[in-house]
Design an enzyme around this catalytic site. Sequence first.
Site, PDB file in Angstrom:
ATOM      1  N   ASP A 122       8.688   4.044  -2.647  1.00 31.38           N
ATOM      2  CA  ASP A 122       7.802   3.644  -3.641  1.00 31.38           C
ATOM      3  C   ASP A 122       6.489   3.380  -2.607  1.00 31.38           C
ATOM      4  OD1 ASP A 122       6.589   2.216  -5.757  1.00 31.38           O
ATOM      5  OD2 ASP A 122       7.227   0.305  -5.510  1.00 31.38           O
TER       6      ASP A 122
ATOM      7  N   ASP B  46      17.508   4.415  -2.379  1.00 33.08           N
ATOM      8  CA  ASP B  46      17.401   4.606  -3.831  1.00 33.08           C
ATOM      9  C   ASP B  46      16.082   5.161  -4.167  1.00 33.08           C
ATOM     10  OD1 ASP B  46      16.256   2.226  -3.078  1.00 33.08           O
ATOM     11  OD2 ASP B  46      17.027   0.895  -4.689  1.00 33.08           O
TER      12      ASP B  46
ATOM     13  N   LYS C  56       8.529   7.920  -6.074  1.00 29.57           N
ATOM     14  CA  LYS C  56       7.465   7.611  -6.986  1.00 29.57           C
ATOM     15  C   LYS C  56       6.161   7.586  -6.129  1.00 29.57           C
ATOM     16  CE  LYS C  56       8.505   3.201  -8.783  1.00 29.57           C
ATOM     17  NZ  LYS C  56       8.333   1.799  -9.042  1.00 29.57           N
TER      18      LYS C  56
HETATM   19  P1  IMP Z   1       8.909   0.511  -0.615  1.00 25.11           P
HETATM   20  O1  IMP Z   1       9.254  -0.014   0.629  1.00 25.11           O
HETATM   21  O2  IMP Z   1       7.804   0.175  -1.352  1.00 25.11           O
HETATM   22  O3  IMP Z   1       8.986   2.271  -0.595  1.00 25.11           O
HETATM   23  O4  IMP Z   1      10.377   0.244  -1.659  1.00 25.11           O
HETATM   24  C1  IMP Z   1      11.401   0.564  -1.398  1.00 25.11           C
HETATM   25  C2  IMP Z   1      12.280  -0.518  -2.008  1.00 25.11           C
HETATM   26  O5  IMP Z   1      11.810  -1.064  -3.242  1.00 25.11           O
HETATM   27  C3  IMP Z   1      13.329   0.443  -2.746  1.00 25.11           C
HETATM   28  O6  IMP Z   1      14.389   0.717  -1.825  1.00 25.11           O
HETATM   29  C4  IMP Z   1      13.934  -0.470  -3.786  1.00 25.11           C
HETATM   30  O7  IMP Z   1      14.699  -1.389  -3.442  1.00 25.11           O
HETATM   31  C5  IMP Z   1      12.423  -1.339  -4.465  1.00 25.11           C
HETATM   32  N1  IMP Z   1      11.868  -0.437  -5.546  1.00 25.11           N
HETATM   33  C6  IMP Z   1      10.813   0.235  -5.505  1.00 25.11           C
HETATM   34  N2  IMP Z   1      10.597   0.587  -6.799  1.00 25.11           N
HETATM   35  C7  IMP Z   1      11.642   0.260  -7.493  1.00 25.11           C
HETATM   36  C8  IMP Z   1      11.859   0.302  -8.937  1.00 25.11           C
HETATM   37  O8  IMP Z   1      11.234   0.942  -9.664  1.00 25.11           O
HETATM   38  N3  IMP Z   1      12.954  -0.305  -9.508  1.00 25.11           N
HETATM   39  C9  IMP Z   1      13.653  -1.058  -8.526  1.00 25.11           C
HETATM   40  N4  IMP Z   1      13.476  -1.311  -7.192  1.00 25.11           N
HETATM   41  C10 IMP Z   1      12.632  -0.765  -6.694  1.00 25.11           C
HETATM   42 MG    MG Z   2      15.930  -0.979  -1.519  1.00 27.57          MG
END
Ligand code: IMP
Ligand code: MG
Length: 175
Positions: free
Chosen positions: A102, A99, A130
């Site tokens: 981040d 999805d 993001k």
């Molecule tokens: P990362 O490992 O920090 O890149 O985060 C990845 C996961 O965090 C995504 O697959 C989402 O499930 C969750 N996530 C990150 N940002 C958001 C947001 O703004 N809304 C909801 N879920 C988020």
């Molecule tokens: Mg996720």
Amino acid sequence: MENKMKNILITEAQIKEKIVSLGALISKDYEGKKLYVLSLLRGSFIFTADLVRCIEIPTKIGFMTTSSYGNNEESAGIVKVLYDVPDNIAGFDVLIVDDIVDTGITMNFVKGHLEKLGAASIKCCVLLDKPDRRTLSIVPDYCCFKIPDLFVVGYGLNYGDYYRNIPYIFNFKEQ
Ligand code: IMP
Ligand code: MG
């Protein structure tokens, strides 16, 4: 969150339009390859369902679940495999679908995991990017929308296990 107003960031029509062109691009890029779409649950289930129906070449589809934010807005920073890739992906051109990227921690972990499983190639495709919060140098190969540093929900993305079913992307604003 109940006392907050919705601020729609990306509409259903905008999402649909992007996915149609992304599906066409992926179909072209993976022509003659062994495409395996790996959808990361639960956040990407709606995006994946819409995207694969716009892919016009033979495609295997599998799912994997990693631990995520839980009910919080902040990442724990540690990724665990809750449900592993169900197929032998050795020799397949794997396209990870999520999805949102981040911090990049999840995508970085999954890429490393798939390398060990012998994938022929590994690329990633996300609905949302993001980039402001990135701590690891992950650049999605395919991305529908870049968004600012906001916590967003809808179209698969959740807060406290809710809002995944809302067909557009929004954030909450104080009333
Ligand atoms: P990362 O490992 O920090 O890149 O985060 C990845 C996961 O965090 C995504 O697959 C989402 O499930 C969750 N996530 C990150 N940002 C958001 C947001 O703004 N809304 C909801 N879920 C988020
Ligand atoms: Mg996720």
